[in-house]
Design a protein around this motif. Structure first.
Motif, PDB file in Angstrom:
ATOM      1  N   ASP A 154     -55.257  19.562  23.687  1.00  0.00           N
ATOM      2  CA  ASP A 154     -54.952  20.954  24.006  1.00  0.00           C
ATOM      3  C   ASP A 154     -53.454  21.129  24.205  1.00  0.00           C
ATOM      4  OD1 ASP A 154     -56.289  20.452  27.335  1.00  0.00           O
ATOM      5  OD2 ASP A 154     -54.217  20.244  26.660  1.00  0.00           O
ATOM      6  N   LYS A 155     -53.062  22.337  24.527  1.00  0.00           N
ATOM      7  CA  LYS A 155     -51.638  22.659  24.603  1.00  0.00           C
ATOM      8  C   LYS A 155     -50.890  21.765  25.585  1.00  0.00           C
ATOM      9  CE  LYS A 155     -48.586  26.075  26.449  1.00  0.00           C
ATOM     10  NZ  LYS A 155     -48.490  27.214  27.332  1.00  0.00           N
ATOM     11  N   ILE A 161     -49.910  24.906  17.969  1.00  0.00           N
ATOM     12  CA  ILE A 161     -51.360  24.780  17.897  1.00  0.00           C
ATOM     13  C   ILE A 161     -51.901  25.826  16.921  1.00  0.00           C
ATOM     14  CG2 ILE A 161     -53.516  24.968  19.181  1.00  0.00           C
ATOM     15  CD1 ILE A 161     -52.525  23.173  21.047  1.00  0.00           C
ATOM     16  N   ASP A 190     -55.249  12.387  24.851  1.00  0.00           N
ATOM     17  CA  ASP A 190     -56.452  13.205  25.022  1.00  0.00           C
ATOM     18  C   ASP A 190     -57.039  12.846  26.374  1.00  0.00           C
ATOM     19  OD1 ASP A 190     -59.760  13.223  23.451  1.00  0.00           O
ATOM     20  OD2 ASP A 190     -58.804  14.643  24.824  1.00  0.00           O
ATOM     21  N   ASP A 226     -53.934  23.992  14.045  1.00  0.00           N
ATOM     22  CA  ASP A 226     -55.336  23.868  14.419  1.00  0.00           C
ATOM     23  C   ASP A 226     -56.257  24.470  13.370  1.00  0.00           C
ATOM     24  OD1 ASP A 226     -57.269  25.792  16.781  1.00  0.00           O
ATOM     25  OD2 ASP A 226     -57.835  23.985  15.672  1.00  0.00           O
ATOM     26  N   GLN A 266     -57.134  24.051  20.023  1.00  0.00           N
ATOM     27  CA  GLN A 266     -56.722  22.682  20.316  1.00  0.00           C
ATOM     28  C   GLN A 266     -56.670  21.947  18.983  1.00  0.00           C
ATOM     29  OE1 GLN A 266     -58.907  20.785  23.514  1.00  0.00           O
ATOM     30  NE2 GLN A 266     -60.116  22.635  23.773  1.00  0.00           N
ATOM     31  N   CYS A 288     -47.895  26.868  21.933  1.00  0.00           N
ATOM     32  CA  CYS A 288     -48.953  27.764  21.452  1.00  0.00           C
ATOM     33  C   CYS A 288     -48.795  27.997  19.953  1.00  0.00           C
ATOM     34  CB  CYS A 288     -48.872  29.118  22.160  1.00  0.00           C
ATOM     35  SG  CYS A 288     -49.159  29.016  23.917  1.00  0.00           S
ATOM     36  N   LYS A 348     -59.952  26.149  17.334  1.00  0.00           N
ATOM     37  CA  LYS A 348     -60.467  25.955  18.685  1.00  0.00           C
ATOM     38  C   LYS A 348     -59.394  26.179  19.738  1.00  0.00           C
ATOM     39  CE  LYS A 348     -62.717  22.619  20.230  1.00  0.00           C
ATOM     40  NZ  LYS A 348     -63.992  22.158  20.781  1.00  0.00           N
TER      41      LYS A 348
END
Lengths: 183, 189
Positions: free
Chosen positions: B105-106, B133, B97, B137, B143, B130, B141
């Motif tokens: 995130d991606k 996620i 992170d 997710d 993310q 993508c 979000k």
């Protein structure tokens, strides 16, 4: 399908369809229903009959089965397709649930599921499915639907890669992961 | 496969905690004092940084990994493993992170999953992150939070392990019968 602009067509044939009532009751402005709206919709339609309503996870699965435009939601045409398929599965399930207990026994499930797959399922394959979807040797309607959706999706993906029709398919790693994650 | 398993974390990051420290934690988490930490007790004790309950699917995965007696929970001995497992994941999560957002995130996910030792034939396409996620997710979000990140890695690891078992020549391709395919996948999805 003949319907354009699901939910938005004024005076179209869609609005006379009794299913449209259930659909539009939960669909928003965009004329699409999400997993929790689908759950609400199916519960109110009473399609489960005396069976327990569908879990949210099963609704999510049903959407992924029919969601052609990758929107994670269903338009009215897709909803109608789902309705037909569900009714078919319900009749199959009910025919095996002879004691109206809401669950089908393992042995009976084998017959029910065998008719769904495009391939012959061996006893071993049936065991795998039974282990995964039944608890204490019985399966509820919700789990049965979950099983049918997954089996249908997996079988379709497999068939697409079994180009020589020998019952063997090749998967590349990336492809394998994507196909499985998509379910 | 190219992603981090917590068991590859360098040993110096997590010195084994002392027993009384662990016992204190165990007692606090085991609210009903049954001697076994259940799914719900563990769920309440964990934080995903979003003020929403920790992913119950992740909790179940973790408990089932360490519950050697199939009792639906972990005793004190098994809990030591759970504690280390989660601490290792926290370290990995914090490590990737990069912007300290509390979410991965991606791009950060791609880094986390294609760490060192990646095999050429086991790459995942860019667009696929993508999809990952999208699937994991729960906060919607775009993310992944800590609990969803763990779940994503667990599932990916299981699928990769089963794929590898069939990829005997390690070229990134498998050929399987319909039944083999069902047995591979139905154990995981």
């Amino acid at each position: 399908m003949a319907f354009q602009g699901y939910g938005a067509a004024p005076g179209g044939v869609a609005q006379q369809d009794p299913l449209y009532g259930y659909f539009s009751a939960v669909a928003g402005q965009d004329g699409q229903i999400s997993a929790d709206e689908l759950q609400s919709c199916l519960t109110h339609s009473g399609i489960s009959g005396s069976y327990k309503p569908f879990s949210l996870e099963t609704c999510r699965l049903m959407i992924s089965m029919l969601d052609r435009d990758m929107s994670n939601s269903l338009g009215f045409a897709e909803f109608k397709d789902l309705w037909q398929v569900l009714n078919g599965w319900k009749m199959t399930f009910a025919s095996y649930d002879r004691d109206r207990s809401g669950t089908v026994e393992g042995q009976e499930l084998q017959h029910a599921v065998a008719s769904m797959a495009g391939y012959n399922l061996s006893p071993q394959a049936m065991n795998i499915i039974m282990k995964r979807f039944s608890s204490h040797g019985r399966i509820t309607f919700d789990d049965f639907v979950s099983c049918c959706v997954k089996l249908r999706a997996l079988t379709a993906q497999f068939q697409r890669r079994d180009t020589t029709r020998t019952g063997n398919a090749s998967f590349q790693y990336d492809d394998f992961i994507q196909v499985t994650m998509a379910i | 496969m190219a992603y981090h398993s917590p068991y590859r974390a360098p040993p110096h990051i997590n010195a084994p905690p002392d027993q009384s420290f662990l016992w204190n934690i165990f007692q606090r988490v085991d609210k009903d004092r049954s001697g076994v930490i259940s799914d719900s007790e563990l769920q309440q004790a964990l934080s995903n940084g979003t003020w929403t309950p920790f992913n119950p699917v992740t909790v179940r995965s973790i408990i089932s990994m360490f519950d050697r007696e199939n009792k639906g929970g972990v005793n004190f001995n098994e809990f030591a493993g759970v504690w280390k497992y989660i601490t290792d994941w926290q370290n990995i999560f914090r490590n990737y992170d990069r912007d300290n957002s509390g979410f991965i995130d991606k791009n950060e996910l791609k880094q986390a999953l294609t760490g060192f030792g990646e095999q050429q034939s086991y790459r995942l396409s860019d667009q696929f992150y993508c999809t990952l996620i999208e699937k994991f997710d729960r906060q919607r979000k775009g993310q992944v939070a800590f609990d969803d990140f763990i779940q994503c890695c667990i599932v990916l690891q299981r699928l990769t392990d089963v794929f590898r078992r069939y990829d005997t020549d390690q070229d990134g391709w498998i050929q399987v019968s319909y039944e083999q395919y069902l047995s591979m996948v139905f154990n995981i999805v």
